[in-house]
Enzyme design. Structure first.
Site, short mmCIF file in Angstrom:
data_model
loop_
_atom_site.label_atom_id
_atom_site.label_comp_id
_atom_site.label_asym_id
_atom_site.label_seq_id
_atom_site.Cartn_x
_atom_site.Cartn_y
_atom_site.Cartn_z
N SER A 1 47.55 22.96 57.42
CA SER A 1 47.10 22.10 56.31
C SER A 1 48.16 22.13 55.21
CB SER A 1 45.74 22.57 55.77
OG SER A 1 45.74 23.95 55.52
N GLU B 1 49.01 21.36 50.98
CA GLU B 1 48.44 21.19 49.64
C GLU B 1 49.42 20.44 48.73
OE1 GLU B 1 46.39 24.61 47.97
OE2 GLU B 1 47.44 24.28 46.07
N ASP C 1 41.97 27.92 36.38
CA ASP C 1 42.66 28.54 35.24
C ASP C 1 42.92 27.45 34.21
OD1 ASP C 1 43.01 31.19 36.07
OD2 ASP C 1 44.66 30.59 37.38
N PHE D 1 56.21 31.88 38.58
CA PHE D 1 54.86 31.60 39.04
C PHE D 1 54.24 32.86 39.67
CE2 PHE D 1 51.76 29.44 41.93
CZ PHE D 1 50.94 29.02 40.91
N HIS E 1 48.28 27.35 55.67
CA HIS E 1 48.07 26.36 54.61
C HIS E 1 49.33 26.36 53.74
CE1 HIS E 1 45.73 24.00 51.67
NE2 HIS E 1 46.27 24.76 50.73
P1 FAD Z 1 36.74 33.69 41.13
O1 FAD Z 1 36.49 33.90 42.58
O2 FAD Z 1 35.61 33.30 40.27
O3 FAD Z 1 37.42 35.04 40.59
C1 FAD Z 1 38.08 35.08 39.34
C2 FAD Z 1 38.18 36.50 38.82
O4 FAD Z 1 36.89 36.94 38.41
C3 FAD Z 1 38.63 37.54 39.84
O5 FAD Z 1 39.39 38.51 39.18
C4 FAD Z 1 37.34 38.13 40.38
O6 FAD Z 1 37.51 39.44 40.86
C5 FAD Z 1 36.46 38.07 39.12
N1 FAD Z 1 35.03 37.85 39.38
C6 FAD Z 1 34.47 37.02 40.28
N2 FAD Z 1 33.14 37.03 40.19
C7 FAD Z 1 32.82 37.91 39.19
C8 FAD Z 1 31.61 38.36 38.59
N3 FAD Z 1 30.43 37.93 39.03
N4 FAD Z 1 31.68 39.24 37.57
C9 FAD Z 1 32.88 39.70 37.11
N5 FAD Z 1 34.08 39.31 37.64
C10 FAD Z 1 34.04 38.43 38.66
N6 FAD Z 1 43.60 26.76 40.06
C11 FAD Z 1 43.39 25.56 39.47
O7 FAD Z 1 43.23 25.51 38.24
N7 FAD Z 1 43.35 24.40 40.20
C12 FAD Z 1 43.50 24.40 41.55
O8 FAD Z 1 43.44 23.36 42.19
C13 FAD Z 1 43.71 25.66 42.22
N8 FAD Z 1 43.82 25.74 43.55
C14 FAD Z 1 43.93 26.97 44.17
C15 FAD Z 1 43.95 27.04 45.57
C16 FAD Z 1 44.05 28.25 46.21
C17 FAD Z 1 44.05 28.30 47.73
C18 FAD Z 1 44.15 29.45 45.45
C19 FAD Z 1 44.29 30.78 46.14
C20 FAD Z 1 44.13 29.39 44.07
C21 FAD Z 1 44.01 28.16 43.40
N9 FAD Z 1 43.93 28.06 42.02
C22 FAD Z 1 43.75 26.83 41.42
C23 FAD Z 1 44.05 29.25 41.19
C24 FAD Z 1 42.67 29.85 40.84
O9 FAD Z 1 41.91 28.90 40.14
C25 FAD Z 1 42.93 31.07 39.99
O10 FAD Z 1 43.46 32.11 40.76
C26 FAD Z 1 41.72 31.55 39.17
O11 FAD Z 1 42.18 32.51 38.23
C27 FAD Z 1 40.63 32.20 39.98
O12 FAD Z 1 39.91 31.28 40.71
P2 FAD Z 1 38.86 31.80 41.83
O13 FAD Z 1 38.19 30.61 42.36
O14 FAD Z 1 39.53 32.69 42.78
O15 FAD Z 1 37.89 32.62 40.88
#
Ligand code: FAD
Length: 280
Positions: free
Chosen positions: A10, A12, A103, A210, A260
């Site tokens: 895939s 991105e 983020d 990055f 990916h």
């Molecule tokens: P989460 O899974 O919510 O985790 C975030 C943080 O919070 C982690 O440190 C986790 O340990 C902690 N956490 C989770 N749940 C809890 C809880 N209940 N209580 C306390 N702490 C908790 N960013 C963008 O802005 N746009 C994009 O399109 C984008 N695409 C991405 C694609 C991929 C494949 C990846 C790997 C990352 C991408 N990101 C993107 C970056 C991502 O948004 C960031 O890494 C962001 O900081 C975390 O997102 P997450 O969905 O992993 O968050």
């Protein structure tokens, strides 16, 4: 290198900001569509100016006939906005999403109604049932804000239990970090495919910056060599291609469900790695 077992591929992309960027992306799309990937995905800039362009770019990518997954993040959207976007995507025929917390461009946290990706997954399932195949992010080297590997893994497990179908990892250059992560996930009884995210190396300065932000480590032997090349971009690309090809080779030999590629809207570097691998 002998022929490796095929696995899903895939690619991105990010939404381009200019017409010229869009034209270029359409050429990149067509080259990569020729590889017959499982899906394309399009990032979502939380709170930034690219945010509104994700939908348009998704429409553009779908014209290639390749299944396209929009990324969706909850960090700066309320439930009403997310609901509307889910409906629009469903009407467009989208059946796959990458669901993230996201983020903010500034690095600050905005007050979204949903705080974590697990809450977003729950919300999407409540609103749209099983319509979407949902991917979540995984961090073999630990999310930068996580208190520990253990806590990060617990929260990853919560996302999957909330209804994720697959995971895509942050990029990494250490295959062992990936394999160890997958092992720990399996020990928790979690069976979703964990697809490694692959970052081709083409520009050391940008990669170093990055990687610092997203918590991906560059092995010392790789950074020393890239640094030594200075402005010699051809050598950086050639060495980068070798490093990433070797990484992918180890991953595919280790049985990964897919690769990916973070294309950064470029076709060449990803295709070179794939051609070196001779997956087909
Ligand atoms: P989460 O899974 O919510 O985790 C975030 C943080 O919070 C982690 O440190 C986790 O340990 C902690 N956490 C989770 N749940 C809890 C809880 N209940 N209580 C306390 N702490 C908790 N960013 C963008 O802005 N746009 C994009 O399109 C984008 N695409 C991405 C694609 C991929 C494949 C990846 C790997 C990352 C991408 N990101 C993107 C970056 C991502 O948004 C960031 O890494 C962001 O900081 C975390 O997102 P997450 O969905 O992993 O968050």
């Amino acid at each position: 290198m002998g022929t490796l077992q095929p696995c899903d591929i895939s690619f991105e992309f990010f939404p381009p900001r200019t017409d010229a960027g869009r034209d270029k992306l359409m050429q990149v799309r067509d080259r990569l569509a020729g590889y017959d990937p499982k899906f394309f995905s399009v990032t979502f800039g939380a709170g930034g100016s690219t945010r509104n362009h994700t939908y348009d770019t998704v429409c553009d990518m779908r014209q290639s006939g390749i299944n396209t997954a929009p990324h969706l993040s909850c960090v700066s959207s309320d439930k009403g906005e997310l609901r509307e976007l889910l409906l629009r995507y469903r009407e467009l025929g989208i059946d796959r999403l990458v669901a993230l917390r996201g983020d903010m461009p500034s690095g600050t946290m905005a007050a979204g109604e949903l705080r974590y990706a697990s809450e977003l997954i729950e919300f999407i399932r409540e609103e749209t049932g099983d319509h979407f195949n949902l991917a979540v992010a995984a961090y073999p080297e630990c999310h930068p804000q996580a208190a520990s590997l253990e806590r990060d893994l617990e929260f990853f497990a919560a996302k999957v239990r909330a209804g994720a179908d697959i995971a895509i990892t942050q990029y990494f250059f250490d295959a062992d970090a990936y394999f160890y992560f997958v092992e720990r996930v399996q020990r928790l009884g979690i069976a979703v495919p964990v697809i490694p995210g692959i970052m081709p190396i083409t520009n050391y300065t940008k990669l170093a910056r990055f990687s610092e932000t997203c918590g991906a480590s560059i092995p010392r032997w790789v950074s020393k060599q890239l640094e030594a090349y200075g402005d010699d971009n051809d050598s950086i690309r050639a060495f980068g291609e070798e490093v990433v090809t070797r990484l992918c080779q180890r991953l595919v030999e280790g049985g990964v469900p897919g690769l990916h590629f973070y294309t950064l809207n470029q076709a060449e570097a990803s295709l070179n790695v794939l051609n070196n691998l001779s997956l087909r």
